[in-house]
Design an enzyme around this catalytic site. Structure first.
Site, PDB file in Angstrom:
ATOM      1  N   GLU A   1       0.807  -1.216   0.000  1.00  0.00           N
ATOM      2  CA  GLU A   1       0.000   0.000   0.000  1.00  0.00           C
ATOM      3  C   GLU A   1       0.844   1.271   0.000  1.00  0.00           C
ATOM      4  O   GLU A   1       1.969   1.280   0.487  1.00  0.00           O
ATOM      5  CB  GLU A   1      -0.869   0.020   1.270  1.00  0.00           C
ATOM      6  CG  GLU A   1      -1.892  -1.087   1.335  1.00  0.00           C
ATOM      7  CD  GLU A   1      -2.185  -1.528   2.763  1.00  0.00           C
ATOM      8  OE1 GLU A   1      -1.223  -1.880   3.480  1.00  0.00           O
ATOM      9  OE2 GLU A   1      -3.341  -1.495   3.164  1.00  0.00           O
TER      10      GLU A   1
ATOM     11  N   CYS B   1       3.069   8.622   1.016  1.00  0.00           N
ATOM     12  CA  CYS B   1       3.690   7.745   2.012  1.00  0.00           C
ATOM     13  C   CYS B   1       3.880   6.382   1.352  1.00  0.00           C
ATOM     14  O   CYS B   1       2.902   5.729   0.994  1.00  0.00           O
ATOM     15  CB  CYS B   1       2.755   7.662   3.221  1.00  0.00           C
ATOM     16  SG  CYS B   1       3.297   6.517   4.483  1.00  0.00           S
TER      17      CYS B   1
ATOM     18  N   CYS C   1       6.365  -6.137   7.899  1.00  0.00           N
ATOM     19  CA  CYS C   1       7.497  -5.608   8.651  1.00  0.00           C
ATOM     20  C   CYS C   1       7.913  -6.640   9.692  1.00  0.00           C
ATOM     21  O   CYS C   1       7.070  -7.327  10.262  1.00  0.00           O
ATOM     22  CB  CYS C   1       7.125  -4.304   9.340  1.00  0.00           C
ATOM     23  SG  CYS C   1       8.530  -3.506  10.149  1.00  0.00           S
TER      24      CYS C   1
ATOM     25  N   CYS D   1       6.805  -3.670  16.337  1.00  0.00           N
ATOM     26  CA  CYS D   1       6.507  -2.624  17.322  1.00  0.00           C
ATOM     27  C   CYS D   1       5.104  -2.891  17.866  1.00  0.00           C
ATOM     28  O   CYS D   1       4.185  -3.224  17.105  1.00  0.00           O
ATOM     29  CB  CYS D   1       6.618  -1.237  16.690  1.00  0.00           C
ATOM     30  SG  CYS D   1       8.313  -0.865  16.176  1.00  0.00           S
TER      31      CYS D   1
ATOM     32  N   CYS E   1       1.959  -1.027  16.358  1.00  0.00           N
ATOM     33  CA  CYS E   1       1.868  -0.883  14.894  1.00  0.00           C
ATOM     34  C   CYS E   1       1.225  -2.134  14.302  1.00  0.00           C
ATOM     35  O   CYS E   1       1.719  -3.243  14.475  1.00  0.00           O
ATOM     36  CB  CYS E   1       3.259  -0.679  14.298  1.00  0.00           C
ATOM     37  SG  CYS E   1       3.235  -0.574  12.496  1.00  0.00           S
TER      38      CYS E   1
ATOM     39  N   GLU F   1      10.378  -1.538   7.248  1.00  0.00           N
ATOM     40  CA  GLU F   1      11.483  -0.772   7.830  1.00  0.00           C
ATOM     41  C   GLU F   1      12.453  -0.476   6.684  1.00  0.00           C
ATOM     42  O   GLU F   1      13.183  -1.362   6.229  1.00  0.00           O
ATOM     43  CB  GLU F   1      12.152  -1.592   8.947  1.00  0.00           C
ATOM     44  CG  GLU F   1      13.496  -1.084   9.407  1.00  0.00           C
ATOM     45  CD  GLU F   1      13.535   0.395   9.770  1.00  0.00           C
ATOM     46  OE1 GLU F   1      12.592   0.918  10.401  1.00  0.00           O
ATOM     47  OE2 GLU F   1      14.516   1.061   9.402  1.00  0.00           O
TER      48      GLU F   1
ATOM     49  N   SER G   1      11.946   7.171   7.400  1.00  0.00           N
ATOM     50  CA  SER G   1      11.683   6.957   8.820  1.00  0.00           C
ATOM     51  C   SER G   1      12.205   5.583   9.238  1.00  0.00           C
ATOM     52  O   SER G   1      11.922   4.578   8.587  1.00  0.00           O
ATOM     53  CB  SER G   1      10.178   7.042   9.078  1.00  0.00           C
ATOM     54  OG  SER G   1       9.890   6.795  10.434  1.00  0.00           O
TER      55      SER G   1
ATOM     56  N   LEU H   1      11.178   7.157  18.103  1.00  0.00           N
ATOM     57  CA  LEU H   1      11.714   7.086  19.471  1.00  0.00           C
ATOM     58  C   LEU H   1      10.704   6.439  20.418  1.00  0.00           C
ATOM     59  O   LEU H   1      10.955   5.407  21.007  1.00  0.00           O
ATOM     60  CB  LEU H   1      12.081   8.497  19.928  1.00  0.00           C
ATOM     61  CG  LEU H   1      13.224   8.574  20.927  1.00  0.00           C
ATOM     62  CD1 LEU H   1      14.478   7.948  20.375  1.00  0.00           C
ATOM     63  CD2 LEU H   1      13.470  10.032  21.303  1.00  0.00           C
TER      64      LEU H   1
ATOM     65  N   CYS I   1      -1.144   6.310  10.137  1.00  0.00           N
ATOM     66  CA  CYS I   1       0.111   5.707  10.606  1.00  0.00           C
ATOM     67  C   CYS I   1      -0.151   4.397  11.319  1.00  0.00           C
ATOM     68  O   CYS I   1      -0.985   4.322  12.212  1.00  0.00           O
ATOM     69  CB  CYS I   1       0.799   6.605  11.626  1.00  0.00           C
ATOM     70  SG  CYS I   1       1.257   8.191  11.005  1.00  0.00           S
TER      71      CYS I   1
HETATM   72  N1  SAH Z   1       9.531   1.399  10.059  1.00  0.00           N
HETATM   73  C1  SAH Z   1       9.563   2.845  10.084  1.00  0.00           C
HETATM   74  C2  SAH Z   1       8.292   3.475   9.529  1.00  0.00           C
HETATM   75  C3  SAH Z   1       7.097   3.255  10.413  1.00  0.00           C
HETATM   76  S1  SAH Z   1       5.612   4.149  10.121  1.00  0.00           S
HETATM   77  C4  SAH Z   1       9.810   3.320  11.496  1.00  0.00           C
HETATM   78  O1  SAH Z   1       9.788   2.505  12.414  1.00  0.00           O
HETATM   79  O2  SAH Z   1      10.043   4.508  11.677  1.00  0.00           O
HETATM   80  C5  SAH Z   1       5.883   5.791  10.646  1.00  0.00           C
HETATM   81  C6  SAH Z   1       5.634   6.116  12.119  1.00  0.00           C
HETATM   82  O3  SAH Z   1       4.326   5.749  12.584  1.00  0.00           O
HETATM   83  C7  SAH Z   1       6.637   5.443  13.033  1.00  0.00           C
HETATM   84  O4  SAH Z   1       7.148   6.365  13.950  1.00  0.00           O
HETATM   85  C8  SAH Z   1       5.776   4.420  13.708  1.00  0.00           C
HETATM   86  O5  SAH Z   1       6.342   3.998  14.922  1.00  0.00           O
HETATM   87  C9  SAH Z   1       4.473   5.140  13.865  1.00  0.00           C
HETATM   88  N2  SAH Z   1       3.301   4.268  14.130  1.00  0.00           N
HETATM   89  C10 SAH Z   1       3.204   2.953  13.872  1.00  0.00           C
HETATM   90  N3  SAH Z   1       1.995   2.485  14.272  1.00  0.00           N
HETATM   91  C11 SAH Z   1       1.308   3.539  14.759  1.00  0.00           C
HETATM   92  C12 SAH Z   1      -0.014   3.692  15.285  1.00  0.00           C
HETATM   93  N4  SAH Z   1      -0.845   2.668  15.360  1.00  0.00           N
HETATM   94  N5  SAH Z   1      -0.393   4.922  15.688  1.00  0.00           N
HETATM   95  C13 SAH Z   1       0.463   5.967  15.575  1.00  0.00           C
HETATM   96  N6  SAH Z   1       1.713   5.876  15.084  1.00  0.00           N
HETATM   97  C14 SAH Z   1       2.135   4.681  14.681  1.00  0.00           C
END
Ligand code: SAH
Length: 370
Positions: A116, A129, A136, A140, A143, A186, A217, A240, A358
């Site tokens: 997507e 985006c 992934c 996390c 996520c 990632e 990111s 972070l 996100c």
């Molecule tokens: N793999 C990359 C890109 C992730 S998506 C990374 O880790 O940075 C971009 C951002 O959205 C990241 O900071 C991620 O941690 C955050 N994110 C992921 N799931 C989320 C959610 N459910 N609500 C808000 N932010 C989220």
């Protein structure tokens, strides 16, 4: 993907299996090639190097999707090119439009998987985006993509193809102004393909997107972060999300490999371009990472690093044991950091009604199978 910590740790920094696309077709895919690579291939065919630039213009300026459409090339050359190179396409399976104008694209990959992208209009800006992997591996805890596990790396052409298709969909009057690698995956775990895609996207004789308008990111893969900034001029965002080692290890399992303090020390030492700042992303989780103590620790941790802070309201989904911090809490957190001298943005949630926000990517099931 299994939830055991071993599996998660293994995911960190381990080379991922490459895509096996093209059905055993050994011809390189034109879409995967950087301009110097295309020049080299044409050179090896005994063609003049300028032919590569001509083909590049057809593909990236005029949007041709077949060799046959390149009428100004001789028939013989077109036939030869077809013999030497594949020219893949990234079919759009579905576009869904959210109430706020955000559009989510579902693309079908040659191996039957899907990926997507999200196109986000915002005043004069039009941000795409993009995804860098199918799924992934980093798991996390907040996520959705992380809960779905890892599929495979995307090829450079599959990343660039997302941009080409979204641009074509947006139409000749619209121009994608910004690109963020914040879709599925990632990006720094697929570093070479992401860098090749950036090379293709920024090429001045093609799409000519400025690297300053591209943000990658990362979950915080330290050596790859350094390499990215050595090899490209893009902007960096670092996820972070926590202010202690224990809390970050819980939320972002890769913290066990690259810990918070080591990550921040590496960020402070990065060779940033003039005027460039690292963006620190921080998803606001109610009662988890949003206390005043967190805010004070965050301010202390970031001191001395050229940065801005992006607070992201958590986008909830059933599997995740969290709630978003209330908006007032997020605003208070932001104000406190601003009082300490930081530039802080609260990211507006976009496209949530079509699962395009996100951390919401990966819910849609692929529609095609082979
Ligand atoms: N793999 C990359 C890109 C992730 S998506 C990374 O880790 O940075 C971009 C951002 O959205 C990241 O900071 C991620 O941690 C955050 N994110 C992921 N799931 C989320 C959610 N459910 N609500 C808000 N932010 C989220």
């Amino acid at each position: 993907m299994a939830e055991g910590s071993e599996t998660r740790d293994e995911a960190v920094g381990t080379p991922h299996p490459e895509a096996t696309v093209g059905g055993g077709d050994a011809r390189p895919d034109l879409r995967d090639l950087t301009l110097p690579e295309l020049r080299a291939i044409l050179g090896s065919l005994g063609e003049a190097p300028f032919r590569a630039d001509q083909i590049w213009g057809f593909v990236y300026k005029r949007g041709h999707r077949t060799f046959a459409a390149m009428h100004t090339l001789s028939k013989e050359l077109r036939a030869r090119l077809e013999g030497e190179l594949r020219f893949s396409d990234l079919p759009v399976l579905e576009v869904v439009r959210a109430g706020d104008g955000t559009e989510k694209f579902l693309f079908g990959l040659a191996d039957g998987r899907a990926v997507e992208s999200v196109l986000i209009p915002d005043g004069r800006r039009l941000t795409l985006c993009v995804s860098s992997q199918v799924g992934c591996a980093y798991a996390c805890r907040f996520c959705l993509t992380g809960y779905r596990g890892f599929g495979r790396n995307l090829r450079p052409g599959e990343i660039v193809g997302q941009v080409m298709a979204a641009a074509a969909h947006a139409g000749a009057d619209a121009r994608i102004t910004n690109l963020v690698f914040m879709g599925q995956g990632e990006p720094l775990a697929n570093l070479d393909h992401v860098i090749a895609a950036i090379d293709i996207l920024t090429q001045s004789s093609g799409l000519a997107i400025s690297p300053r308008r591209i943000t990658v990111s990362t979950v915080g893969l330290v050596p790859q972060m350094e390499e990215l900034l050595r090899r490209t001029k893009v902007e960096l965002a670092v996820s972070l999300h926590a202010t202690t080692e224990a809390s970050r290890s819980e939320l972002v399992p890769s913290n066990r490999r690259y810990g918070l303090h080591a990550l921040l020390a590496a960020c402070a030492a990065l060779p940033l371009a003039k005027r460039s700042r690292i963006t620190f992303e921080y998803t606001m989780l109610d009662g988890v990472n949003d206390s005043d103590a967190d805010r004070r620790r965050l301010a202390k941790l970031l001191r001395g690093t050229r940065c801005k802070v992006n607070l992201i309201p958590f986008n909830a989904f059933p599997e995740a044991p969290y709630r978003s911090s209330p908006l007032e809490r997020i605003e208070a957190f932001a104000e406190g950091l601003r009082a300490d001298g930081y530039a802080v943005m609260v990211r507006r949630t976009r496209g949530a009604d079509v699962s395009a926000a996100c951390g919401m990517l990966g819910r849609t099931e692929p529609k095609i199978t082979h």
